[in-house]
Design a protein around this motif. Structure first.
Motif, PDB file in Angstrom:
ATOM      1  N   THR A  58      16.249  -8.844  22.498  1.00  0.00           N
ATOM      2  CA  THR A  58      15.395  -9.179  21.396  1.00  0.00           C
ATOM      3  C   THR A  58      15.170 -10.676  21.359  1.00  0.00           C
ATOM      4  N   GLN A  59      13.977 -10.903  21.441  1.00  0.00           N
ATOM      5  CA  GLN A  59      13.713 -12.369  21.434  1.00  0.00           C
ATOM      6  C   GLN A  59      13.279 -12.967  19.718  1.00  0.00           C
ATOM      7  N   ILE A  60      13.998 -13.757  19.253  1.00  0.00           N
ATOM      8  CA  ILE A  60      13.721 -14.079  18.005  1.00  0.00           C
ATOM      9  C   ILE A  60      13.578 -15.764  18.077  1.00  0.00           C
ATOM     10  N   GLY A  61      12.715 -16.378  17.678  1.00  0.00           N
ATOM     11  CA  GLY A  61      12.732 -17.792  17.467  1.00  0.00           C
ATOM     12  C   GLY A  61      11.560 -18.460  18.378  1.00  0.00           C
ATOM     13  N   TYR A  62      11.703 -19.666  18.416  1.00  0.00           N
ATOM     14  CA  TYR A  62      10.675 -20.524  19.268  1.00  0.00           C
ATOM     15  C   TYR A  62      11.077 -20.522  20.703  1.00  0.00           C
TER      16      TYR A  62
ATOM     17  N   GLU B 143       8.615 -18.752   7.204  1.00  0.00           N
ATOM     18  CA  GLU B 143       9.736 -18.590   6.205  1.00  0.00           C
ATOM     19  C   GLU B 143       9.922 -17.554   5.437  1.00  0.00           C
ATOM     20  N   GLN B 144       8.867 -16.572   5.220  1.00  0.00           N
ATOM     21  CA  GLN B 144       8.960 -15.309   4.625  1.00  0.00           C
ATOM     22  C   GLN B 144       9.564 -14.372   5.843  1.00  0.00           C
ATOM     23  N   TRP B 145       9.095 -14.573   6.843  1.00  0.00           N
ATOM     24  CA  TRP B 145       9.725 -13.689   8.000  1.00  0.00           C
ATOM     25  C   TRP B 145      11.368 -14.014   7.951  1.00  0.00           C
ATOM     26  N   VAL B 146      11.700 -15.137   7.956  1.00  0.00           N
ATOM     27  CA  VAL B 146      13.128 -15.702   8.132  1.00  0.00           C
ATOM     28  C   VAL B 146      13.825 -15.056   6.780  1.00  0.00           C
TER      29      VAL B 146
ATOM     30  N   LEU C 200      18.371 -10.927  11.505  1.00  0.00           N
ATOM     31  CA  LEU C 200      18.940 -12.106  12.143  1.00  0.00           C
ATOM     32  C   LEU C 200      20.769 -12.247  12.373  1.00  0.00           C
ATOM     33  N   ASP C 201      21.389 -11.396  11.474  1.00  0.00           N
ATOM     34  CA  ASP C 201      22.629 -11.409  11.151  1.00  0.00           C
ATOM     35  C   ASP C 201      23.073 -10.752  12.289  1.00  0.00           C
ATOM     36  N   GLU C 202      22.390  -9.372  12.567  1.00  0.00           N
ATOM     37  CA  GLU C 202      22.672  -8.345  13.656  1.00  0.00           C
ATOM     38  C   GLU C 202      22.585  -9.205  15.120  1.00  0.00           C
ATOM     39  N   HIS C 203      21.600 -10.098  15.072  1.00  0.00           N
ATOM     40  CA  HIS C 203      21.643 -10.664  16.401  1.00  0.00           C
ATOM     41  C   HIS C 203      22.069 -12.014  16.435  1.00  0.00           C
TER      42      HIS C 203
ATOM     43  N   ALA D 251      18.949 -22.764  11.858  1.00  0.00           N
ATOM     44  CA  ALA D 251      18.473 -23.149  13.209  1.00  0.00           C
ATOM     45  C   ALA D 251      17.130 -22.766  13.532  1.00  0.00           C
ATOM     46  N   LEU D 252      16.548 -21.516  12.883  1.00  0.00           N
ATOM     47  CA  LEU D 252      15.234 -21.333  13.039  1.00  0.00           C
ATOM     48  C   LEU D 252      14.376 -22.099  12.227  1.00  0.00           C
ATOM     49  N   ARG D 253      14.695 -22.677  11.130  1.00  0.00           N
ATOM     50  CA  ARG D 253      14.075 -23.676  10.257  1.00  0.00           C
ATOM     51  C   ARG D 253      13.981 -24.909  11.007  1.00  0.00           C
ATOM     52  N   GLU D 254      15.144 -25.261  11.442  1.00  0.00           N
ATOM     53  CA  GLU D 254      15.028 -26.605  12.151  1.00  0.00           C
ATOM     54  C   GLU D 254      14.125 -26.563  13.403  1.00  0.00           C
TER      55      GLU D 254
END
Length: 233
Positions: A110-114, A185-188, A195-198, A204-207
């Motif tokens: 699962t890819q989440i992030g930049y 921001e809404q997705w996060v 996010l906790d599951e992964h 870190a996503l916000r940064e």
């Protein structure tokens, strides 16, 4: 000349984002269809000048649980067979592949992030080249087989199919270049459980958003503007 863009939306939080202003600037009137409540089978596949299929939390293969996905695939097959302008984002890209008879399935990661996507040789001479070296939002765990009629335009470290084109009339991206800062921001915020599951840190996503979002916004505008301007008249 005013044209119509039909937007197939699966979730109000997963909307056009930064693609919306680009469409408007290029003379499109936007008709947004909530496919979860409206009858997709009643839509004439050829009525709009452009169809845009957006993302969603469901899998493109979950047609029994979400019957509207099958209707979308039928609509997309008709448009693609007729070589009518079509754009797919994430789930939309998967639905386009599925409409052409290819397998869409759960991926290994699962890819989440930049993340970075790498244009292929064909992608380097396409609008996707604007994303070279630009981290883009990824938020998916599904993938698909490349349609036989398609040209692969981008890959990533985890998935070989990140973008493809069919001729000069269809474009699909597995990533989410449309995501604005507000959407992210809404997705996060809404995705804390996922996010906790992964084991992904929302801070870190916000940064990363602070570091990479502005460049992605510019790349998205450049890529989709170029693609729209090159569509067949």
């Amino acid at each position: 000349m005013t044209r119509t863009a039909l937007i197939l939306q699966h979730d109000p939080a997963i909307h056009l984002g930064n693609i919306g202003p680009v469409l408007t600037e290029h003379g499109y009137d936007l008709r947004i269809v909530d496919v979860t409540t409206e009858d997709v089978t009643a839509i004439d596949p050829a009525e709009a000048d452009l169809v845009v299929v957006l993302g969603g939390e469901m899998g493109a293969y979950q047609t029994e649980q979400f019957p509207f996905l099958a209707a979308e695939r039928t609509l997309l097959r008709s448009r693609l067979d007729a070589e009518l302008p079509t754009l797919g984002v994430c789930l939309g890209a998967q639905l386009m592949a599925g409409a052409l008879g290819e397998r869409v399935y759960k991926g290994d990661t699962t890819q989440i992030g930049y993340r970075r996507v790498e244009p292929t040789e064909a992608g380097a001479s396409s609008p996707i080249r604007h994303f070279a070296g630009v981290p883009v939002v990824e938020w998916h765990g599904d993938t698909f087989e490349l349609p036989a009629r398609a040209t692969r335009l981008a890959t990533s470290s985890d998935y070989s199919n990140e973008a493809f084109a069919i001729g000069d009339f269809a474009l699909a991206v597995q990533f989410h270049p449309e995501v604005t800062d507000e959407m992210h921001e809404q997705w996060v915020t809404d995705g804390y459980n996922e996010l906790d599951e992964h084991a992904i840190d929302p801070e870190a996503l916000r940064e990363d958003r602070e570091l990479y979002s502005a460049r992605m916004q510019e790349a998205s505008r450049a890529a989709f503007s170029e693609w729209l301007e090159a569509l067949p008249a």
